[in-house]
Design a protein around this motif. Structure first.
Motif, PDB file in Angstrom:
ATOM      1  N   VAL A 138      60.361  12.002  43.905  1.00  0.00           N
ATOM      2  CA  VAL A 138      59.943  13.095  44.790  1.00  0.00           C
ATOM      3  C   VAL A 138      59.597  12.550  46.170  1.00  0.00           C
ATOM      4  N   GLY A 139      58.808  11.477  46.203  1.00  0.00           N
ATOM      5  CA  GLY A 139      58.393  10.895  47.482  1.00  0.00           C
ATOM      6  C   GLY A 139      59.562  10.435  48.325  1.00  0.00           C
ATOM      7  N   ILE A 140      60.523   9.762  47.688  1.00  0.00           N
ATOM      8  CA  ILE A 140      61.695   9.275  48.426  1.00  0.00           C
ATOM      9  C   ILE A 140      62.525  10.440  48.952  1.00  0.00           C
ATOM     10  N   LEU A 141      62.774  11.411  48.092  1.00  0.00           N
ATOM     11  CA  LEU A 141      63.604  12.545  48.491  1.00  0.00           C
ATOM     12  C   LEU A 141      62.952  13.346  49.609  1.00  0.00           C
ATOM     13  N   GLU A 142      61.658  13.554  49.511  1.00  0.00           N
ATOM     14  CA  GLU A 142      60.966  14.302  50.561  1.00  0.00           C
ATOM     15  C   GLU A 142      61.028  13.562  51.894  1.00  0.00           C
ATOM     16  N   ASP A 143      60.891  12.242  51.849  1.00  0.00           N
ATOM     17  CA  ASP A 143      61.025  11.449  53.079  1.00  0.00           C
ATOM     18  C   ASP A 143      62.414  11.625  53.678  1.00  0.00           C
ATOM     19  N   GLY A 144      63.425  11.531  52.823  1.00  0.00           N
ATOM     20  CA  GLY A 144      64.801  11.632  53.299  1.00  0.00           C
ATOM     21  C   GLY A 144      65.119  12.998  53.885  1.00  0.00           C
ATOM     22  N   ILE A 145      64.595  14.038  53.262  1.00  0.00           N
ATOM     23  CA  ILE A 145      64.817  15.398  53.767  1.00  0.00           C
ATOM     24  C   ILE A 145      64.099  15.584  55.096  1.00  0.00           C
ATOM     25  N   LYS A 146      62.881  15.111  55.166  1.00  0.00           N
ATOM     26  CA  LYS A 146      62.084  15.243  56.391  1.00  0.00           C
ATOM     27  C   LYS A 146      62.739  14.514  57.557  1.00  0.00           C
ATOM     28  N   ASN A 147      63.303  13.347  57.291  1.00  0.00           N
ATOM     29  CA  ASN A 147      63.919  12.546  58.354  1.00  0.00           C
ATOM     30  C   ASN A 147      65.371  12.926  58.642  1.00  0.00           C
ATOM     31  N   GLY A 148      65.882  13.865  57.896  1.00  0.00           N
ATOM     32  CA  GLY A 148      67.260  14.279  58.110  1.00  0.00           C
ATOM     33  C   GLY A 148      68.291  13.377  57.462  1.00  0.00           C
ATOM     34  N   GLU A 149      67.852  12.437  56.638  1.00  0.00           N
ATOM     35  CA  GLU A 149      68.799  11.542  55.959  1.00  0.00           C
ATOM     36  C   GLU A 149      69.478  12.242  54.792  1.00  0.00           C
ATOM     37  N   LEU A 150      68.758  13.145  54.160  1.00  0.00           N
ATOM     38  CA  LEU A 150      69.268  13.836  52.983  1.00  0.00           C
ATOM     39  C   LEU A 150      69.346  15.327  53.252  1.00  0.00           C
ATOM     40  N   ARG A 151      70.271  15.974  52.560  1.00  0.00           N
ATOM     41  CA  ARG A 151      70.394  17.418  52.721  1.00  0.00           C
ATOM     42  C   ARG A 151      69.170  18.107  52.115  1.00  0.00           C
ATOM     43  N   LYS A 152      68.935  19.333  52.552  1.00  0.00           N
ATOM     44  CA  LYS A 152      67.771  20.067  52.068  1.00  0.00           C
ATOM     45  C   LYS A 152      67.996  20.540  50.634  1.00  0.00           C
TER      46      LYS A 152
END
Length: 218
Positions: A138-152
């Protein structure tokens, strides 16, 4: 006057307790939790069988502590990777590869932790650490979404899917009667990593994909 335990006595008791836990973990690594018999633990730890019950009220209590210690160590390692400074994609990949890689290298112990039929106490421990595992994702995915690295995406649902997929995928290969890991254990690891990354919307870079292909070629 009430008895006060001296530092020397406390240290000796701690050493004995550690020896018991190490012995029990060694038996789990050899034959799963079913192999943990109190007489065998005592023999391996170099203590009398009766001594075990001064530290652990039952075999179940001893197995629960072994499960808790090993799982805590593994989750701590993954949490440390997850809290690093690298981009979310890199941390996600490292956590996936570390978990799956360590599982196939410690095959019998991993099977015991992930899939061996256990009593209700160990089942509770297993459920707790699976939730802990999901929280790391959860922590990694939320970071990635927040930074625009991962799709929402819904990070919690995705994390639960990933945390559930890994042990499910490992159960067959890790099973004592399986030969799937005998020749090419890296293939299993890389397939799990690739699938979970795809679920999070992450594609392996070309260089990593080529490495994966080399690893998975029989």
């Amino acid at each position: 006057m009430a008895y006060r335990q001296t530092d020397k006595v406390a240290a000796r008791l701690a050493v004995t307790r550690r020896s018991i836990l190490d012995a029990a973990q060694g038996l789990v690594a050899e034959g799963g939790f079913a192999a943990v018999q109190m007489t065998e633990v005592a023999k391996k730890a170099g203590v009398a069988t009766g001594t075990l019950y001064r530290y652990f009220s039952s075999k179940e209590a001893l197995c629960r502590q072994v499960f808790r210690e090993v799982s805590t160590r593994e989750m701590g390692m993954l949490a440390e990777i997850a809290s690093g400074d690298e981009p979310a994609r890199e941390r996600l990949t490292k956590v996936l590869r570390t978990f799956a890689g360590r599982a196939v290298r410690g095959r019998r112990l991993s099977y015991a932790l992930l899939a061996e039929p256990v009593d209700v106490n160990l089942a509770e421990e297993r459920s707790f650490f699976r939730r802990t595992h999901a929280e790391i994702f959860v922590g990694i995915l939320e970071d990635g979404i927040k930074n625009g690295e991962l799709r929402k995406i819904d990070a919690r649902i995705a994390a639960a899917c990933i945390a559930g997929a890994i042990p499910t995928a490992l159960i067959g290969p890790l099973a004592p009667q399986s030969h799937e890991l005998d020749n090419n254990p890296d293939r299993v690891v890389e397939e799990i990593v690739t699938f979970c990354l795809a679920g999070a919307g992450v594609a392996l870079p070309e260089s990593n994909r080529q490495t994966r292909e080399r690893r998975t070629t029989p």
